[in-house]
Scaffold this active site. Sequence first.
Site, mmCIF file in Angstrom:
data_model
loop_
_atom_site.group_PDB
_atom_site.id
_atom_site.type_symbol
_atom_site.label_atom_id
_atom_site.label_comp_id
_atom_site.label_asym_id
_atom_site.label_seq_id
_atom_site.Cartn_x
_atom_site.Cartn_y
_atom_site.Cartn_z
ATOM 1 N N THR A 107 0.847 -1.204 0.000
ATOM 2 C CA THR A 107 0.000 0.000 0.000
ATOM 3 C C THR A 107 0.875 1.244 0.000
ATOM 4 O O THR A 107 0.618 2.200 -0.737
ATOM 5 C CB THR A 107 -0.926 0.000 1.236
ATOM 6 N N TYR A 160 5.167 -1.077 8.067
ATOM 7 C CA TYR A 160 4.642 0.297 8.083
ATOM 8 C C TYR A 160 5.789 1.302 8.013
ATOM 9 O O TYR A 160 5.818 2.182 7.159
ATOM 10 C CB TYR A 160 3.819 0.497 9.356
#
Length: 348
Positions: A107, A160
């Site tokens: 993402t 992340y």
Amino acid sequence: MVTAPPIRRPDDGAPRTVLVAGGAGFVGSHLCDALLAAGHTVICLDSFLTGSETNVAPLENHPRFRLVRHDICEPVAIEEPLDEIYNLACAASPPHYQADRVHTMLTSVQGTHNLLTLARAHGARFLQASTSEVYGDPEEHPQTEDYRGNVNCTGPRACYDEGKRAAETLCFDMLHGAGVDARVVRIFNTYGPRMRADDGRIISNLVVQALRNAPLTVYGSGAQTRSFCYVSDLVDGLMAMMAVTPNPQVPVNLGNPGEFAVRDLVAIIRSLIPTSSPVEHRPLPQDDPRRRRPDISRAKTLLGWAPRVTLAEGLPPTIDWFAQLAPPAAGRRDAVPRERASNIGATP
Ligand code: UDP
């Protein structure tokens, strides 16, 4: 180093068409509201992995709002001309971004590349929501943008942290190599209404637990610190970064420098919510940052931005939000007694 302060783009009031990726999320939906209130047209893109239809339901029939269900890992095509793109699309709480680590990494990397490609095709200005997580478990305190961080690239947070770091690299490579007007903000811990009750973060967990008289979960000793920014301040900062001209060409921290230990936060929540909840200590997660506080000198200089909402002011509406999601135990009428809310001394 930052030298000459750029001039803020004059607000000529011209309506713009703005794409908000992640626009149904906690921060994204508040940004959509603010952009619509400023007269712009908003295209909200969301995969609804962590975003919520409830957040954007009030906008459904707005004449300048359009919702597109889409995962930015897939190429994005938008027909109408775009002036601005905000990329807020990514799960942001540790339990959520760790649920599918490969997808989280993609993402940030594939998804940001897809949106930068869209920005280049449209000649649109681009703002990347990066994160204080790029500093990892920081060895410098407070964190300035020049600090390069201390990230474990193979740990559970890496999907992340490293994904967002790589996304920053893509932004600056597309800025310098492809002429995309890309900007990067590093967002520190943010809270407010529309956070998910199952988000797993400290403020949502403690408030929901206190409202339910469930144990207040403290990971480790509770000595670790974070700095909490109210969502409306953050949205102001995002829009200021998008508006500033010329492009600062450097990342900018957005956060509230008021710093609190987790155990202090427990005491504050207990002072605001009448609860019989005991504290329950749990193991500290791997690579949990020990301290975090933004140095916001750059945001002040470049954007004229500083947070205005104290924790004392931001917690009551946040608690009210969770109270209406999960009503407090019988006998309680007001989740936050107002006289207590004004007693929190900390300021940003
Ligand atoms: N934390 C905690 N209890 C909880 C949730 C979080 O003690 O129920 C701690 C967590 O270990 C971390 C801090 O609170 O030290 C902030 O965690 P959060 O998940 O909110 O954000 P992040 O770690 O991404 O800053």
